[in-house]
Scaffold this motif. Structure first.
Motif: not given
Length: 122
Positions: A46-57
Motif C-alpha cells: 500500500a505504501t509502495w503503491h501510494a508512492l508510485f501513484s503520485h504524479n510527481g513520482m
C-alpha cells in the motif's frame, strides 16, 4: 575545437553531455529510492503503491526512464563503434554493427514503452 555545448549534431561533446546529465538523473532517482526504503523499514504494498501513484513520482520515474534510454544508447553506440570494427570483424563489421545497434534500439524502445505502460497504466 567544439565551442557550443548545445549543438544538436552528433558529436563527442553531445554524447559526453548526454552521459553526464543522464547519470546525474539516474543517481538522483536511485538515491531517492534508497532513502525512501531506509525511511520506511516496514514497507508494504500500500505504501509502495501510494508512492508510485503520485504524479510527481511518475514524472520522476519517466525522467529516469528517458535518462536510462539516453545513457544506454550512448554507451552501446560507443561500444559498437569502438569494438565492432573492420579490424576485429573483417568486411562484415558494418553489417554486424548495424544489426547490433538495431537490436539495442529496438530493445530500448520496447523497454521504454513497457515502462511507460507500467507507470501510467496505459
Amino acid at each position: 575545437m567544439v565551442t557550443n555545448v548545445t549543438n544538436l549534431s552528433r558529436s563527442g561533446l553531445y554524447d559526453w553531455m548526454a552521459q553526464r546529465v543522464s547519470a546525474v538523473v539516474l543517481a538522483a532517482y536511485f538515491i531517492f529510492l534508497i532513502g525512501y526504503l531506509i525511511a520506511h523499514p516496514g514497507l508494504d504494498f500500500a505504501t509502495w503503491h501510494a508512492l508510485f501513484s503520485h504524479n510527481g513520482m511518475r514524472i520522476f520515474s519517466l525522467l529516469a526512464l528517458v535518462a536510462l534510454a539516453a545513457h544506454t544508447w550512448v554507451g552501446m553506440w560507443t561500444i559498437a563503434t569502438d569494438y565492432l570494427t573492420p579490424m576485429a570483424l573483417g568486411k562484415s563489421a558494418t553489417a554486424v554493427r548495424f544489426l547490433f545497434q538495431a537490436v539495442c534500439g529496438i530493445a530500448m524502445f520496447a523497454y521504454f514503452v513497457w515502462g511507460v505502460q507500467i507507470l501510467w497504466g496505459i
